[in-house]
Design an enzyme around this catalytic site. Structure first.
Site, PDB file in Angstrom:
ATOM      1  N   ASP A  49       0.857  -1.182   0.000  1.00  0.00           N
ATOM      2  CA  ASP A  49       0.000   0.000   0.000  1.00  0.00           C
ATOM      3  C   ASP A  49       0.892   1.230   0.000  1.00  0.00           C
ATOM      4  O   ASP A  49       1.631   1.471   0.957  1.00  0.00           O
ATOM      5  CB  ASP A  49      -0.903   0.012   1.237  1.00  0.00           C
ATOM      6  CG  ASP A  49      -1.767   1.259   1.304  1.00  0.00           C
ATOM      7  OD1 ASP A  49      -2.588   1.462   0.392  1.00  0.00           O
ATOM      8  OD2 ASP A  49      -1.598   2.041   2.260  1.00  0.00           O
ATOM      9  N   GLU A  80      -1.538  -1.414  -5.997  1.00  0.00           N
ATOM     10  CA  GLU A  80      -2.719  -0.732  -6.511  1.00  0.00           C
ATOM     11  C   GLU A  80      -2.399  -0.094  -7.865  1.00  0.00           C
ATOM     12  O   GLU A  80      -1.291   0.422  -8.075  1.00  0.00           O
ATOM     13  CB  GLU A  80      -3.184   0.346  -5.538  1.00  0.00           C
ATOM     14  CG  GLU A  80      -3.742  -0.190  -4.241  1.00  0.00           C
ATOM     15  CD  GLU A  80      -4.146   0.926  -3.295  1.00  0.00           C
ATOM     16  OE1 GLU A  80      -5.335   0.995  -2.934  1.00  0.00           O
ATOM     17  OE2 GLU A  80      -3.275   1.736  -2.939  1.00  0.00           O
ATOM     18  N   ASP A 137      -3.131   1.525   7.077  1.00  0.00           N
ATOM     19  CA  ASP A 137      -2.348   1.160   5.894  1.00  0.00           C
ATOM     20  C   ASP A 137      -2.098  -0.347   5.837  1.00  0.00           C
ATOM     21  O   ASP A 137      -2.094  -0.943   4.748  1.00  0.00           O
ATOM     22  CB  ASP A 137      -1.024   1.917   5.891  1.00  0.00           C
ATOM     23  CG  ASP A 137      -1.214   3.413   5.705  1.00  0.00           C
ATOM     24  OD1 ASP A 137      -2.232   3.805   5.101  1.00  0.00           O
ATOM     25  OD2 ASP A 137      -0.361   4.199   6.169  1.00  0.00           O
TER      26      ASP A 137
END
Length: 443
Positions: free
Chosen positions: A181, A265, A361
């Site tokens: 992340d 991501e 996170d």
């Protein structure tokens, strides 16, 4: 697998040779600007824009008109025209604006694709019309030399040696899986392990940069003192960029070496860091806060981290998967309940359904990993996402036999701007042809 890689070295030059390179860079800049002016004149006259061949055909006449253009190697001037045509191509691919005239001191580079030789034993590089040049030979450049790019960084000259070599596609040494992340408060938060933070010394240099910017603003424009202050500020910028580059290289190498599957991501960083100022008729809201967030995102280097993970994963035989980022920070990694109320603060995640409490996170990184494993299972790669992960058979998704379905589903590479649209399917690590051209040519 064909790999092209760049190796950077500082040059050991005397003042006379530095003056020669500055003249060569000036000749290259003149040819670029003259070619751009000619193209604009043809377009303004309603004619077709001249291409690379037409621009190269004008070089002999330019050299007859300006004899000093004969001093640098002809290939360096030709490469300037090739860069001009590539800039136009990028303009019409909606990636950048139209080419602009170059100024002295901005992007002073010189590329030599022929007649360059690299002496590994002596730490020398032989350049046409300049002879042998000593390198600060910190490591050996592997492979066959393809071209040499020279550029000026402050008071020193740097040579980037691009090499080409064949690398056997190997299976990863490790067999773990991790979700990453990319955050603002935390640079990279893995689903397991310690958070990855920027080195503290970058903060010290950023505080120094702020003082240097204030010093520049106090100097009179056009004065010698202002030029000296700008030079000190640029040197500080280069130090920060070098530290960030070194940090990202080390951490991405560690991640790829210790995991067979890495899930990230699919962030549109260019859109995320767009200005919120708006226009005079429709001004934006919370502009200063958005500018601060943009600085933080760019400071952490999300795009650079992804770029390095892509080609390093293919080199090491690991697999890189990019998943949609929607609601990864609002979904509970324990019960999968998704709600905005789960994220009460920036740092703490507490599920309103099951009461699961964790670092926000870290919770998002676990969601990212699970989404990547689920997408791999949907396209027929379930054998590679068992408990603990399973080594991919070859480098990247391009050679993974178990993921042929994913290859057929992904028809186009990831777009580089929102204007080109978003790719469908599963964006995995780059193909072999992509990596042979990109790599870390110019870090």
């Amino acid at each position: 697998m064909l790999v092209r890689q760049g190796f950077q070295y500082a040059l050991r030059l005397k003042a006379q040779r530095e003056a020669v390179l500055r003249r060569w860079v000036g000749c290259r800049r003149f040819v670029f600007n003259e070619g751009l002016a000619h193209q604009r004149a043809e377009i303004a006259a309603g004619r077709k824009r001249p291409g690379y061949s037409a621009l190269c055909a004008r070089l002999p006449a330019l050299k007859a008109q300006h004899p000093w253009l004969c001093e640098p190697p002809a290939q360096a001037l030709q490469q300037a025209l090739k860069d001009l045509c590539k800039a136009w191509d990028a303009r019409f691919n909606s990636r950048f604006g139209a080419p602009r005239f170059k100024k002295k001191g901005e992007g002073d580079t010189l590329r030599l694709p022929q007649d360059c030789r690299y002496d590994m034993a002596a730490g020398l590089v032989h350049l046409p019309k300049l002879g042998s040049v000593r390198l600060r030979h910190s490591r050996e450049a592997l492979g066959t030399l393809k071209n040499v790019t020279l550029r000026q960084e402050g008071r020193r000259w740097v040579a980037s040696l691009q090499t080409e070599r064949e690398v056997d596609a190997a299976s990863p040494v490790a067999a773990g899986a991790v979700g990453l992340d990319f955050g603002a408060a935390t640079t990279i938060m893995p689903s397991v392990g310690s958070p990855i933070e920027l080195p503290p010394r970058i903060g010290r240099y950023e505080r120094r940069m702020k003082r240097l910017q204030q010093s520049v603003s106090r100097k009179k424009k056009g004065s010698a003192n202002r030029r000296k202050a700008v030079a000190r500020l640029n040197e500080c910028h280069r130090h920060i960029a070098a530290m960030r580059r070194d940090f990202l290289h080390q951490k991405t190498t560690d991640l790829v070496a210790s995991h067979a599957l890495i899930v990230i991501e699919d962030l549109a960083v260019k859109n995320m860091t767009a200005s919120a100022a708006g226009t005079a008729d429709a001004p934006g809201r919370r502009v200063r806060q958005k500018a601060g967030l943009n600085r933080t995102i760019l400071r952490n280097g999300w795009s650079k981290a992804r770029q390095r993970l892509e080609y390093k994963a293919a080199w090491r035989g690991a697999m890189l998967v990019a998943v949609p980022p929607a609601y990864t920070s609002q979904e509970c990694s324990a019960c999968r309940h998704t709600a905005a109320e789960n994220r009460k603060t920036q740092a703490v995640f507490e599920c309103v359904a099951c009461g699961h409490r964790e670092n926000a996170d870290r919770n998002a990184a676990k969601n990212i990993l699970r989404r990547g494993q689920e997408q791999l299972a949907q396209v027929g790669c379930a054998s590679e996402i068992q408990s603990g992960g399973c080594p991919a058979s070859t480098a990247g998704y391009a050679g993974t036999h178990a993921c042929e379905g994913a290859q057929r589903k992904l028809q186009h590479p990831r777009p580089r701007s929102a204007a080109q649209g978003r790719s469908e399917g599963l964006p995995l690590a780059g193909t072999v042809s992509e990596l042979s051209l990109s790599g870390n040519l110019h870090p």
